[in-house]
Write an enzyme that holds these catalytic residues in place. Structure first.
Site, PDB file in Angstrom:
ATOM      1  N   LYS A 207       0.823  -1.220   0.000  1.00  0.00           N
ATOM      2  CA  LYS A 207       0.000   0.000   0.000  1.00  0.00           C
ATOM      3  C   LYS A 207       0.850   1.261   0.000  1.00  0.00           C
ATOM      4  O   LYS A 207       0.453   2.292  -0.569  1.00  0.00           O
ATOM      5  CB  LYS A 207      -0.985  -0.017   1.175  1.00  0.00           C
ATOM      6  CG  LYS A 207      -0.360   0.052   2.562  1.00  0.00           C
ATOM      7  CD  LYS A 207      -0.306   1.469   3.111  1.00  0.00           C
ATOM      8  CE  LYS A 207       0.359   1.511   4.465  1.00  0.00           C
ATOM      9  NZ  LYS A 207       0.466   2.888   5.013  1.00  0.00           N
ATOM     10  N   THR A 264      -4.124   5.939   2.988  1.00  0.00           N
ATOM     11  CA  THR A 264      -2.785   6.393   2.613  1.00  0.00           C
ATOM     12  C   THR A 264      -2.776   7.070   1.246  1.00  0.00           C
ATOM     13  O   THR A 264      -1.958   7.953   0.999  1.00  0.00           O
ATOM     14  CB  THR A 264      -1.809   5.198   2.612  1.00  0.00           C
ATOM     15  OG1 THR A 264      -1.971   4.466   3.822  1.00  0.00           O
ATOM     16  CG2 THR A 264      -0.379   5.662   2.516  1.00  0.00           C
TER      17      THR A 264
END
Length: 369
Positions: A207, A264
């Site tokens: 990620k 994120t």
């Protein structure tokens, strides 16, 4: 160590790492009623935290709960602890595991709160620590969390993953993941229990790389459509790598995967997205963050993720694009144009279609002015 007979909460928790995330987790554990020892490399910084009740270097203006013990001696921080949270950068994790090995009491579980893959070996961080701390149960804590919001006590949810032994399945409430969930859970902090440590670890490493990609494209002038596509492709790359390593695809759709990825990739509060934004705006790497040396996990992870993908023969075009820009001096606009011009395929894997993209060629698309 407390005599807790293998069930219930862990009364004493040591947190190794007094940065933003380590301090936030220490605050969570203390609010949940645990005895918490916080250790960091900087003894002077620990003294300031103890004296002021704040970690102004990383969490400016936030009052920490009373009773938090700041311990500059790592052996004393660990002594008698029922559980240890390792909140140190992924690149130093092996070194830290070796350092604490002589002081760690037998069978104390260790929880990794960093995200990444070891460079060179391609090993997940859980594998790295298992090698250095044999005989200890190793788990991981991950999820959509910004340290500041967690420290402020905003509602937050995470995943706690440990491999489950046969005994854990017979009495799941006594498994380390369950006991830690009880130990950290408070009115504003909600842990979920998982037995898929591989899936959680892969999601956490990948990620960060995808977040840099989203930042790059946003900085280059693109917007929501582009970011949504990159997030979706990122989930698929997470699933492919997790499955290839023995994890479950469904884990990636949970908090540690889709949840953390969405967070994120959607805010410059993330250093990964922030780096991408600055690079997308045309800043050279050495000028990003106003020239300060800021460690960005996704920048490091881009190398280890792509190397591991090569080892296990998994296609990860978004991560590979980020790697090419960061570490091979590839042109950002050209690289992403090539990403969008890959062959057209069916979205369901069962639909076996592949056609050349009609836009594939030398022209580079540009964001609208």
């Amino acid at each position: 160590m407390s005599d807790n007979r293998g069930e219930g909460v862990y009364p004493v928790i040591a947190v190794l790492g007094a940065g933003a995330w380590g301090t936030a987790l220490a605050a969570v554990a203390r609010r949940a009623g645990r005895e918490v020892r916080l250790w960091g490399r900087d003894a002077a910084a620990l003294s300031r935290i103890a004296a002021t009740g704040r970690n102004e270097s990383y969490l400016e203006g936030i009052d920490l709960p009373e009773g938090l013990i700041c311990e500059p001696d790592i052996a004393r921080a660990i002594e008698g602890a029922d559980c240890v949270l390792m909140v140190t950068p992924s690149r130093t994790l092996r070194e830290m595991a070796r350092r604490i090995a002589p002081h760690l009491e037998r069978r104390v579980p260790v929880v990794l709160c960093a995200k990444g893959i070891e460079q060179g070996s391609g090993k997940l961080l859980g594998e790295v620590v298992e090698e250095e701390l044999p005989g200890h149960r190793i788990g991981v804590l991950s999820g959509p969390t910004f340290a500041r919001e967690t420290a402020l006590g905003f509602p937050t949810a995470v995943t706690l993953a440990f491999p489950f032994a046969a005994a854990d399945r017979r009495a799941p409430q006594s498994a380390p993941a369950s006991r830690l969930a009880l130990s950290l859970g408070n009115p504003m902090f909600r842990p979920y229990v998982s037995d898929d440590m591989v899936g959680v670890e892969v999601a956490g490493a990948v990620k960060n790389v995808i977040a840099i990609a989203c930042g790059m494209m946003t900085g280059a002038g693109y917007a929501e459509n582009t970011r949504a596509a990159l997030i979706t492709w990122g989930v698929d790359e997470m699933k492919s790598m997790a499955e290839a390593l023995g994890g479950r695809r469904e884990t990636v759709t949970g908090l540690a995967g889709t949840g953390d990825l969405t967070l994120t990739c959607s805010s410059p509060t993330s250093r990964n997205m922030s780096l991408g934004l600055q690079l997308g705006q045309g800043l050279p790497r050495h000028e990003c963050f106003e020239g300060r040396k800021v460690v960005v996990e996704g920048e490091v992870n881009a190398v280890s993720v792509v190397n591991l993908a090569d080892m296990i023969r998994v296609e990860m075009p978004v991560c590979r694009a980020v790697h090419a820009i960061l570490h091979e001096e590839a042109d950002l606009q050209r690289t992403f144009a090539d990403l969008w011009a890959r062959p057209l395929v069916g979205e369901p894997r069962a639909l076996d279609i592949e056609m050349a993209h009609p836009a594939a060629g030398p022209d580079t698309p540009r964001a609208a002015e």
